[in-house]
Design a protein around this motif. Sequence first.
Motif, PDB file in Angstrom:
ATOM      1  N   ASP A 209      14.431  -9.651   1.645  1.00 55.18           N
ATOM      2  CA  ASP A 209      13.104 -10.062   2.741  1.00 55.18           C
ATOM      3  C   ASP A 209      13.715  -8.995   4.489  1.00 55.18           C
ATOM      4  N   ARG A 210      13.206  -9.706   4.808  1.00 56.59           N
ATOM      5  CA  ARG A 210      12.901  -9.193   6.128  1.00 56.59           C
ATOM      6  C   ARG A 210      13.590 -10.194   7.100  1.00 56.59           C
TER       7      ARG A 210
ATOM      8  N   ASP B  88       8.667 -13.907   6.859  1.00 55.94           N
ATOM      9  CA  ASP B  88       9.704 -12.972   6.470  1.00 55.94           C
ATOM     10  C   ASP B  88      10.271 -13.223   5.252  1.00 55.94           C
TER      11      ASP B  88
ATOM     12  N   TYR C 137       5.309 -10.418  -2.290  1.00 52.93           N
ATOM     13  CA  TYR C 137       5.997  -9.597  -1.317  1.00 52.93           C
ATOM     14  C   TYR C 137       5.117  -8.466  -1.526  1.00 52.93           C
TER      15      TYR C 137
ATOM     16  N   ARG D  64       7.639  -8.445   3.011  1.00 58.00           N
ATOM     17  CA  ARG D  64       7.689  -9.938   3.674  1.00 58.00           C
ATOM     18  C   ARG D  64       7.240 -10.743   2.606  1.00 58.00           C
TER      19      ARG D  64
END
Length: 835
Positions: A148-149, A185, A131, A180
């Motif tokens: 997380d996006r 994403d 990540y 990300r």
Amino acid sequence: MRSLAIKELWGRRRRLVAALVGVFLGVAFLTGTLVLGDTLSRSIDGFFARAYADTDVSVRNATQVTNAPGRLRGEIDASAVDRIARVPGAANVQPVIQGSGQLLAKDGTVINARGPRTAGNWIDDPALNPYRVVEGRAPRTPDEVVIDRRFARDGHLRVGDRTAVLTPRRTPVTVVGITRFGDQDAFGQAQFTAFSLEGARRHVGRDPSRITGVLVRAAEGVSQEELAARIRPVLPQGAEAVTGRVLAREGQETVEKGFLSAFRLALAAFGAVALLVAAFSIHNTFAITVAQRTRESALLRAVGASRRQVLALVAAEAMVVGVVATLAGLAGGIGCAQLLKTLLAEGGAGLTVRGLVITPAGLLIAALVGVVVTLLAALSPAVRASRVAPLAAMREVATERTVRPSAARAVAGVTLAAVALGAVVAGALAGSLPLTGGGAVMLLAVMVMLGPVAARPAAALAGAPAARLRGVPGRLARDNAARGPRRTAGAATALMVGVGVVTLMTVFAGSLRASVEDGVAGSFRDGLIINGGTNDTGGFGTDLTDAAARLPQVEAAAGIGRGNARLAGENAGVRVADPARLGRVLDLDVTAGALSDTLAVSEEAAAERGWRVGTPVPVLYADGSRQTLTVGAVYRNADVAGDYLIPRTAWNAHNGRSLDGMAFVKLRPGASEAEARDAISALARPHGAPPVQDRDGYVAAQTADMSTFLSIVYGMLALAIVIALLGIANTLSLSVHERTRELGLLRAVGATRPQVRSMVRWEAVIVALFGTAGGAGLGLFAGWGLTRAMGDPFAALPVQLGTIVLVGAVAGVLASVRPARRAAARGVLDSIAAP
């Protein structure tokens, strides 16, 4: 002969359009499925390769109780970190703490994720962490997190927002960063919320002396295998060291053998259905064109052509059609793969796949299948053309003789039908899926064999309303459909296959809903359900169930969770609950013993394992600890409780913080359901607001995913029906062409153009109804057998089935538009003068 084949194709190019289109669509869909499968495989491999790209060694619990991807193993002794740090060649050692962690959205509800929902500590070493923080910064204090996006977007969260994470207790946090996973994403649909190391110890881990694992980066010049070998001697009992390459391979193989294998099989099945339908269309096209060229074939024989040359002529035409359509289909398959990928992403699969992976093997498979299917479909007409006698050139020869199907065909078809029906019924009663499935496949062969036999009476039956309502055009349509049973059966069989598969899927959907309804109805009579979803890492804290049980409107409440353990040497999914408490809200239909603080098993599992009340069962938990539980009860209703019910007291001693996936609430007599629902909903709000449902609402929620899947299936199978309709339209066009003189005579004796159009349209409707009714009957019967074999109740959906039949009839009208217009447009004298 080669040049003659080209001239024949060019001279009859309009008649071969439907065959070309059928092969094109079938090959395009097959190519698309192969390309999509390869693309997903490469993408998934890339996911796991990135996840462990620079992790040289991972230390974890050696006990494995499930093969499901994304499931966390048990914990190990935290002292392993210091031991490993002293191993020569270990450049960086990072402890890992992970557990259940559900992120709440801006509005306080749980952000749904199909994959695991976990929380853990942020790894500071970029080489060990796949990540990357793309907004904000990494967490520093215990109440800070990065998310997380994808799920930040779904939950309408931004850097600086306050929210909470359920671990399972509600933990207020501040979002300080957005991450990300590589260039994605999120890691598929896996939701990961990262605390600082201290935050993970405080909020996620249940014991400071235990951790989930250790990640190790090797010093320069030290290989993964060498470092793992050095680490193994210093590990605490129950731990193991594996290389990053092994971790990546394990993840890839798990997904390949599970989800991806089933997904590839489903896509291949759809492609096979499309090509099978196209094969019927091709066969019918060549059968009619060969019949129309009877005198031409006889002339070729009369001037010296051998049977082999005539056979080669038709085969060459089929080869050209197959090659041209296949090449176009290969190109169209790329677009089809892109479309399927988009549908997959929109359907919530959570796979953000960029680009397409096109392999030579995939293209070669699709090309070979397309050409071979075309040649096989044209084989019978080609053989028939080669058998035309040279003397046929000297006399008038009907393009298609009106002959009844042979008695041998009827006897063989009825015999095979009896065997197929017997296999389906026997398999359904015995619960044998292979036997039932084999019988269902045999029924397809029966349809092909008995199609011409059934076409005449079926056309008379389906055409009876047209004959009564539409007068002469209706009677002529009925008689035309009955006069050419082979042609009618050939056009209808393609539609039968498509409608049969659609009907089968509809029966599966109805049976799934009925199964859930029966399961809930059998165990849970009335009251409310707090539905935390079916995700093993989702749910809510057991304190919510305890709070609901104390409400004045509630007589009793019991929660049930999910987990995995190894029972008597076999990995198994288990349910976790207080059995005695669960027995107060669910009717499990206990057949032996009594629900108490010990192991309870379903009647089916007990019979399979040879267990009974009092049988000791060794249990291995995910943390590697062992315990022997005694079977205290055997129950019949396992739809909610599963096959194995482990007491929560035993489970909590060997696993992390306990979760309830759902809770069943029994109301006091006379209590208001609406008031109870409002009170429980208020209690549930701090727990992510899981929905509070009655029995009907719970059933609808459980079958919602099946409805979405069914919509995708209908969309894919629409392709097969489109091919079938092209086949009907092509058959009618060829039929109109061969009956040109007949149509001219009808016009000469007073038939109007609208009457001619009506006749052709009704003939198409008769063929479509024949195909639709046959397909619906096949799908219903096969669906009954397969659902019974799987132990599910048979439940057809009358509205959907009625819609399928209606669509079949309407499709017949649509398929007849162009042939009917052409039949009515030709002049009377030209038609009479036609050869």
